[in-house]
Motif scaffolding. Structure first.
Motif, PDB file in Angstrom:
ATOM      1  N   THR A  54     -41.469 -35.247 -72.995  1.00  0.00           N
ATOM      2  CA  THR A  54     -41.985 -34.068 -73.688  1.00  0.00           C
ATOM      3  C   THR A  54     -42.885 -33.293 -72.733  1.00  0.00           C
ATOM      4  O   THR A  54     -43.834 -33.861 -72.171  1.00  0.00           O
ATOM      5  N   ILE A  55     -42.571 -32.015 -72.548  1.00  0.00           N
ATOM      6  CA  ILE A  55     -43.328 -31.153 -71.639  1.00  0.00           C
ATOM      7  C   ILE A  55     -44.018 -30.072 -72.457  1.00  0.00           C
ATOM      8  O   ILE A  55     -43.390 -29.410 -73.278  1.00  0.00           O
ATOM      9  N   ARG A  56     -45.296 -29.896 -72.221  1.00  0.00           N
ATOM     10  CA  ARG A  56     -46.054 -28.822 -72.859  1.00  0.00           C
ATOM     11  C   ARG A  56     -46.213 -27.690 -71.838  1.00  0.00           C
ATOM     12  O   ARG A  56     -46.867 -27.857 -70.809  1.00  0.00           O
ATOM     13  N   ALA A  57     -45.556 -26.569 -72.118  1.00  0.00           N
ATOM     14  CA  ALA A  57     -45.568 -25.426 -71.201  1.00  0.00           C
ATOM     15  C   ALA A  57     -46.394 -24.299 -71.813  1.00  0.00           C
ATOM     16  O   ALA A  57     -46.230 -23.978 -72.994  1.00  0.00           O
ATOM     17  N   GLU A  58     -47.278 -23.705 -71.016  1.00  0.00           N
ATOM     18  CA  GLU A  58     -48.124 -22.608 -71.479  1.00  0.00           C
ATOM     19  C   GLU A  58     -47.929 -21.393 -70.578  1.00  0.00           C
ATOM     20  O   GLU A  58     -47.630 -21.521 -69.383  1.00  0.00           O
ATOM     21  N   SER A  59     -48.117 -20.213 -71.201  1.00  0.00           N
ATOM     22  CA  SER A  59     -47.963 -18.960 -70.456  1.00  0.00           C
ATOM     23  C   SER A  59     -48.925 -17.925 -71.017  1.00  0.00           C
ATOM     24  O   SER A  59     -49.314 -17.983 -72.187  1.00  0.00           O
ATOM     25  N   ASN A  60     -49.292 -16.981 -70.166  1.00  0.00           N
ATOM     26  CA  ASN A  60     -50.169 -15.898 -70.603  1.00  0.00           C
ATOM     27  C   ASN A  60     -49.406 -14.794 -71.319  1.00  0.00           C
ATOM     28  O   ASN A  60     -50.012 -13.950 -71.987  1.00  0.00           O
ATOM     29  N   THR A  61     -48.117 -14.761 -71.152  1.00  0.00           N
ATOM     30  CA  THR A  61     -47.280 -13.728 -71.767  1.00  0.00           C
ATOM     31  C   THR A  61     -46.341 -14.358 -72.788  1.00  0.00           C
ATOM     32  O   THR A  61     -46.004 -15.548 -72.702  1.00  0.00           O
ATOM     33  N   ALA A  62     -45.908 -13.546 -73.732  1.00  0.00           N
ATOM     34  CA  ALA A  62     -44.978 -14.035 -74.744  1.00  0.00           C
ATOM     35  C   ALA A  62     -43.639 -14.373 -74.099  1.00  0.00           C
ATOM     36  O   ALA A  62     -43.177 -13.682 -73.199  1.00  0.00           O
ATOM     37  N   PHE A  63     -43.043 -15.464 -74.546  1.00  0.00           N
ATOM     38  CA  PHE A  63     -41.775 -15.905 -73.966  1.00  0.00           C
ATOM     39  C   PHE A  63     -40.711 -15.966 -75.057  1.00  0.00           C
ATOM     40  O   PHE A  63     -41.007 -15.957 -76.255  1.00  0.00           O
ATOM     41  N   PRO A  92     -54.614 -14.195 -78.070  1.00  0.00           N
ATOM     42  CA  PRO A  92     -53.404 -13.373 -77.885  1.00  0.00           C
ATOM     43  C   PRO A  92     -52.723 -13.593 -76.540  1.00  0.00           C
ATOM     44  O   PRO A  92     -51.557 -13.238 -76.379  1.00  0.00           O
ATOM     45  N   ASP A  93     -53.447 -14.183 -75.563  1.00  0.00           N
ATOM     46  CA  ASP A  93     -52.858 -14.402 -74.242  1.00  0.00           C
ATOM     47  C   ASP A  93     -52.497 -15.866 -74.005  1.00  0.00           C
ATOM     48  O   ASP A  93     -52.304 -16.277 -72.849  1.00  0.00           O
ATOM     49  N   ARG A  94     -52.379 -16.639 -75.090  1.00  0.00           N
ATOM     50  CA  ARG A  94     -52.008 -18.055 -74.937  1.00  0.00           C
ATOM     51  C   ARG A  94     -50.761 -18.340 -75.760  1.00  0.00           C
ATOM     52  O   ARG A  94     -50.777 -18.242 -76.984  1.00  0.00           O
ATOM     53  N   HIS A  95     -49.690 -18.677 -75.063  1.00  0.00           N
ATOM     54  CA  HIS A  95     -48.413 -18.974 -75.712  1.00  0.00           C
ATOM     55  C   HIS A  95     -47.952 -20.345 -75.226  1.00  0.00           C
ATOM     56  O   HIS A  95     -47.883 -20.589 -74.011  1.00  0.00           O
ATOM     57  N   ALA A 128     -45.372 -16.751 -65.099  1.00  0.00           N
ATOM     58  CA  ALA A 128     -46.713 -17.219 -65.458  1.00  0.00           C
ATOM     59  C   ALA A 128     -46.701 -18.588 -66.114  1.00  0.00           C
ATOM     60  O   ALA A 128     -47.765 -19.120 -66.471  1.00  0.00           O
ATOM     61  N   VAL A 129     -45.531 -19.188 -66.334  1.00  0.00           N
ATOM     62  CA  VAL A 129     -45.465 -20.460 -67.043  1.00  0.00           C
ATOM     63  C   VAL A 129     -46.049 -21.580 -66.191  1.00  0.00           C
ATOM     64  O   VAL A 129     -45.946 -21.584 -64.962  1.00  0.00           O
ATOM     65  N   ARG A 130     -46.681 -22.536 -66.858  1.00  0.00           N
ATOM     66  CA  ARG A 130     -47.239 -23.710 -66.184  1.00  0.00           C
ATOM     67  C   ARG A 130     -47.164 -24.903 -67.132  1.00  0.00           C
ATOM     68  O   ARG A 130     -47.220 -24.746 -68.353  1.00  0.00           O
ATOM     69  N   PHE A 131     -47.058 -26.096 -66.551  1.00  0.00           N
ATOM     70  CA  PHE A 131     -46.976 -27.325 -67.340  1.00  0.00           C
ATOM     71  C   PHE A 131     -48.370 -27.921 -67.458  1.00  0.00           C
ATOM     72  O   PHE A 131     -49.006 -28.233 -66.449  1.00  0.00           O
ATOM     73  N   THR A 132     -48.844 -28.071 -68.671  1.00  0.00           N
ATOM     74  CA  THR A 132     -50.185 -28.618 -68.899  1.00  0.00           C
ATOM     75  C   THR A 132     -50.172 -30.081 -69.298  1.00  0.00           C
ATOM     76  O   THR A 132     -51.204 -30.756 -69.217  1.00  0.00           O
TER      77      THR A 132
END
Length: 324
Positions: A54-63, A92-95, A128-132
């Protein structure tokens, strides 16, 4: 005069026992066939039961979940499930997206090389995606989940058996439980035959099917008990036909309205809940069938108490009045 939609006439005189041996025999054959198919072909277990990462991916923009799924689908990773995580505390900047990837390796986890390939592929559509967070579930944990899931279904069935036994009589309890086992076995057999993904959402659907089916059965049984009090000399087979005809409109209307909502979900709900909705739609169909053609047949063959009226309490001195 107001218009009312009637799927079933208010008064029907259908002989549901006309083909009782054929219908019950068909149900028995399908139950046995479901067991054989499940044992030979097995179930197409999802990530919950097979293990994976299971990978949790976060981005500043809507995906777009569809884009993520399309990109990962070309990497030949096996079973991939992507869901978007919603939380009122997110700004609003956390997806956030949750990516679950099944694997057939012995470790039950995605290798670091595969993880780098996945991240690089996602950055092509969302730089902008990153794995947290990255978590893996091994085969041992998955086997424990399988056993726990089937224990949950078994415990629910036993609880329903006890409830029906206390609410009515043991004949009703056996009929209801046989109908529930019929519904569950046919659902599992269908998932095995077509190799539909079987995961925790399917277990949730099975438990929901149990509740739906027993609710429909209890309605018929409750009306049957009322008719047993009302018509004390009517043959039991005629009384059961009368009962099913009296509750047929309610049974069909409930099934149709539920099916309309489920069809909308299976068409518009997306891939994530499609397995759950399909199991529910099939369960509603076989649940109505088992209530009419399985549960009541068991009650007919085992017999049932005809006089439900309470017996008057005998005076303690009455037993000695005629004594010599």
């Amino acid at each position: 005069m107001a218009f009312r939609l009637k799927i079933v006439p208010e008064v029907t005189h259908i002989n549901f026992f006309r083909w009782q041996w054929l219908t019950f025999g068909l149900s028995a054959v399908l139950m046995v066939a479901s067991v054989i198919v499940t044992l030979t072909m097995g179930l197409n277990f999802g990530i919950d039961f097979r293990g994976g990462t299971t990978i949790r991916a976060e981005s500043n923009t809507a995906f777009d979940v569809g884009e993520y799924r399309q990109v990962l689908g070309g990497l030949d990773l096996g079973d991939v499930a992507i869901t978007e995580v919603f939380d009122p505390t997110f700004g609003p900047d956390r997806h956030v997206a949750q990516i679950r990837i099944g694997t057939t390796s012995e470790t039950g986890s995605v290798t670091p090389e595969e993880l780098n390939i996945i991240e690089a592929a996602l950055k092509e559509v969302d730089p902008a995606v990153r794995f947290t967070a990255v978590e893996s579930v091994g085969p041992k944990v998955s086997n424990e989940l399988i056993m726990t899931a089937f224990k949950a279904v078994g415990a629910a069935t036993i609880a329903i058996l006890i409830y029906i036994w206390l609410r009515f009589e043991w004949q009703f309890a056996i009929g209801a439980v046989v109908a529930l086992v019929h519904d569950v076995l046919l659902t599992i057999g269908l998932f095995s035959l077509f190799q539909i993904r079987f995961d925790l959402t399917t277990i949730a659907a099975l438990l929901t099917i149990l509740g739906y089916s027993v609710n429909d059965t209890v309605v018929v049984f409750d009306r049957l008990r009322e008719n047993l009090i009302k018509y004390k000399t009517t043959p039991l087979i005629d009384l059961m036909n009368l009962t099913v005809n009296e509750t047929l409109s309610r049974t069909v209307m409930t099934a149709v309205t539920t099916a309309i909502a489920l069809i909308a979900l299976i068409v518009l709900g997306g891939d994530v809940i499609r397995g759950f909705v399909f199991a529910m739609l099939w369960g509603v169909t076989v649940g109505c069938y088992s209530t009419i053609y399985v549960a009541k047949n068991i009650v007919l063959w085992t017999g049932v108490k005809r006089d439900w009226s309470k017996k008057p309490v005998e005076d303690g001195a009455a037993r000695f009045r005629d004594a010599p």
